[in-house]
Design an enzyme around this catalytic site. Structure first.
Site, PDB file in Angstrom:
ATOM      1  N   LYS A 200       2.462   2.459  14.975  1.00 42.31           N
ATOM      2  CA  LYS A 200       3.909   2.391  14.750  1.00 42.31           C
ATOM      3  C   LYS A 200       4.634   3.338  15.704  1.00 42.31           C
ATOM      4  CE  LYS A 200       7.446   3.167  11.265  1.00 42.31           C
ATOM      5  NZ  LYS A 200       7.772   3.430   9.868  1.00 42.31           N
ATOM      6  N   GLU A 206      -5.384  10.083  17.435  1.00 44.58           N
ATOM      7  CA  GLU A 206      -6.633   9.321  17.374  1.00 44.58           C
ATOM      8  C   GLU A 206      -6.499   7.991  18.119  1.00 44.58           C
ATOM      9  OE1 GLU A 206      -5.003  10.699  14.843  1.00 44.58           O
ATOM     10  OE2 GLU A 206      -6.349  11.321  13.220  1.00 44.58           O
ATOM     11  N   GLY A 260       4.125   2.379   7.694  1.00 46.15           N
ATOM     12  CA  GLY A 260       2.783   2.084   8.202  1.00 46.15           C
ATOM     13  C   GLY A 260       1.898   1.427   7.156  1.00 46.15           C
ATOM     14  N   ARG A 261       1.901   1.960   5.933  1.00 45.08           N
ATOM     15  CA  ARG A 261       1.007   1.436   4.895  1.00 45.08           C
ATOM     16  C   ARG A 261       1.517   0.133   4.289  1.00 45.08           C
ATOM     17  NH1 ARG A 261       3.333   6.188   3.918  1.00 45.08           N
ATOM     18  NH2 ARG A 261       4.775   6.442   2.173  1.00 45.08           N
ATOM     19  N   GLU A 346      -0.504   8.140  -0.451  1.00 49.17           N
ATOM     20  CA  GLU A 346       0.447   8.552   0.587  1.00 49.17           C
ATOM     21  C   GLU A 346       1.880   8.235   0.133  1.00 49.17           C
ATOM     22  OE1 GLU A 346       0.750   6.932   4.842  1.00 49.17           O
ATOM     23  OE2 GLU A 346      -0.431   8.731   5.166  1.00 49.17           O
ATOM     24  N   HIS A 377     -24.129   1.739 -10.283  1.00 44.44           N
ATOM     25  CA  HIS A 377     -25.346   2.518 -10.046  1.00 44.44           C
ATOM     26  C   HIS A 377     -25.025   3.844  -9.381  1.00 44.44           C
ATOM     27  CE1 HIS A 377     -27.717  -0.941 -11.289  1.00 44.44           C
ATOM     28  NE2 HIS A 377     -26.764  -1.643 -10.705  1.00 44.44           N
ATOM     29  N   LYS A 487      -1.560  17.993  11.229  1.00 44.76           N
ATOM     30  CA  LYS A 487      -1.504  17.472  12.603  1.00 44.76           C
ATOM     31  C   LYS A 487      -1.077  18.572  13.572  1.00 44.76           C
ATOM     32  CE  LYS A 487      -0.103  12.727  11.480  1.00 44.76           C
ATOM     33  NZ  LYS A 487       0.965  11.719  11.592  1.00 44.76           N
TER      34      LYS A 487
END
Ligand code: F6P
Length: 518
Positions: A200, A206, A260-261, A346, A377, A487
């Site tokens: 965005k 990253e 973004g999400r 978030e 499990h 950040k």
């Protein structure tokens, strides 16, 4: 701060509620009254700890909090993200052609459709081989580079809907860990790989590092300056994508009013559309749009996202339960818990209200989970006998199971049994280690089948339930300031690891930097 009458009533109802199993005997219409149908999804909230009266009080809380008016403001494109001064209009991205959404008064639907058309053309060109690589070969793989909301949605959709043997395979590189890039490119031929860089902001460390690595990886095989036809970008900052070196007609834009999400519906879904084909992507949008309609139109007490939010709030605030498990009994949905971690934590992991005051209620529960039956499990021991009561969202598919036919009933039997076992328990005073206390709540969400439409509806169901919770807590569900400090510090520490001067850290942090600098 004292609770409003509706909060007080909800908490009193939660504290005085009986055992869930007994509520079925006391309330003959319980199952029917607490089961909600929307867009091919059945949402059974009857194994939640509320009585019918408790659910009614929860609806009254939603009314008091102004959920209907907030929903109208959201759809009207008003500025609901106050700290960033933006609307949150992801619904505009999935609306059918001809819609008239406005962001802060400005029409946006035409632009949305233009981008959608450009995506569709590009998808057709890539899938048909018309748009191939520098050496004339068609693309057989898409390397999707992005992180957070620029990764989790596309990854979820791909894993949920991908053909078992795809014509075009998708690989994902999100993490800055070089091992991720190595794994994502392993076995791929750069000549047959399209790289889609999704960010965005187009400033994310990253993503830019992985994009640079991808460009170098392409050029190592194709030659310097020969990678252009292998690169596309998706961003709300197209100028920056251009500066990175991606051709203008390969940059697919979206606006800053898409969080973004909440962005998988935008061009962020481009890689999925290439891998799955355009009809599947359209189906995903259509399913979400249908859930939007349901959320917009259904009365609060028949509204699946609203009632799911209220069930979660009943546990979170009425019964002080800070955790929730999400367990899809569908391998294809195994990434859904991770997707919800970003969506819910978030969005609603906040401690101040819209006006910057301390919140009056505890906010988002921490979400964790894994696909069933695997989770049984691993962490189910704690769900059944741990000291904390952790509500569970079970998600299952009725039809279209893949693989050996006999596995369908085994899988579903396990899902149903776990929900029942959590609720009914099993007394065993003689052998305390075998005692199951029961009375542990769950939701059961059944999709008739897993299709692009039902997946879109499922994601939108949780988006809107997250929004409703944000309204109840009076928080900004669309900002994410909490990710900033780390950040900034990472940037400083990176300079120190690279040999720069230190800046007065605590002894533990300083020791780590000293130990790892090179
Ligand atoms: O660090 C959190 C975050 O800002 C998320 O909200 C976002 O989805 C992700 O980073 C990626 O951001 P971008 O799409 O701008 O690269």
């Amino acid at each position: 701060m004292t609770d409003s009458p509706a909060w007080t009533a909800l908490k009193a109802a939660a504290e005085s509620g009986g055992r869930i199993r007994d509520l079925f005997d006391a309330e003959p219409d319980r199952l029917e009254g607490l089961t909600f149908e929307a867009v091919g999804l059945t949402v059974d909230l009857s194994k939640q700890p509320w009585s019918r009266e408790g659910a009614t009080l929860a609806v009254a809380l939603a009314q008091e909090a102004g959920v209907e008016a907030a929903r109208d403001r959201l759809f009207a494109g008003e500025i609901v993200n106050l700290t960033e001064g933006r609307p949150a209009l992801h619904m505009a991205l999935r609306a059918p052609a001809g819609a008239d959404f406005r962001a802060a008064g400005k029409p946006v639907s035409e632009e949305v459709e233009e981008v959608r058309d450009a995506m569709q053309d590009f998808v057709a060109a890539v899938r048909s081989g018309m748009a191939g690589g520098a050496t004339g070969k068609p693309f057989k793989a898409v390397l999707h580079i992005g992180i957070g909301g620029s990764d989790l949605g596309p990854r979820l959709v791909w894993e949920a809907l991908r053909p078992l043997v795809p014509d075009i395979q998708l690989r994902f590189a999100a993490n800055i860990d070089g091992a991720e890039f190595a794994a994502a490119t392993a076995g791929l031929d750069p000549e047959e790989t399209l790289v889609v860089v999704v960010s965005k902001t187009f400033t994310t460390q990253e993503t830019l590092a992985n994009a640079r690595a991808a460009k170098a990886w392409l050029e190592a095989k194709l030659g310097a300056g020969k990678a252009d036809s292998h690169l596309a970008a998706v961003s709300a900052n197209p100028a920056e994508a251009g500066r990175f070196g991606i051709a203008e007609d390969r940059v697919f834009a979206f606006r800053d009013w898409v969080g973004g999400r909440y962005s998988v519906w935008s061009a962020v879904g481009l890689s999925c559309a290439i891998g799955l084909g355009w009809p599947a992507f359209e189906g995903l949008l259509a399913g979400a749009a249908a859930m939007d309609e349901h959320f917009r139109e259904a009365p609060l007490d028949a509204n699946a996202p609203v009632m799911l939010a209220l069930a979660h709030v009943f546990n979170r605030n009425g019964l002080d339960r800070p955790l929730r498990a999400v367990v899809p009994y569908a391998r294809r949905l195994s990434l859904f818990p991770a997707y919800l971690q970003q969506l819910e934590m978030e969005s609603n992991g906040k401690r101040v209200t819209q006006r910057g005051l301390p919140v009056a209620q505890a906010t988002a529960a921490s979400v964790f989970g894994d696909a069933g039956t695997n989770g049984q499990h691993a962490f189910f021991q704690l769900l059944h006998q741990g000291t904390d009561i952790i509500p569970v969202d079970f998600i299952a598919l009725a039809e279209d199971h893949e693989g050996p036919p006999a596995h369908r009933n085994m899988l579903l039997a396990n899902a149903i049994a776990q929900a029942e076992a959590l609720m009914i328990g099993q007394p065993n005073p003689a052998e305390p280690h075998r005692h199951f206390p029961g009375d542990r709540p769950s939701s059961f969400i059944l999709l008739e089948r897993l299709t692009p439409q039902t997946l879109g509806a499922l994601i939108a169901l949780y988006e809107h339930k997250t929004f409703v919770e944000g309204v109840l807590w009076d928080i900004d569900s669309f900002d994410q300031w909490g990710v900033e400090l780390g950040k900034v510090l990472a940037g400083r520490i990176l300079r120190e690891l690279d040999g720069g001067d230190g800046e007065g850290h605590d002894p533990s942090t300083a020791a780590l930097i000293a130990r790892l600098a090179r």
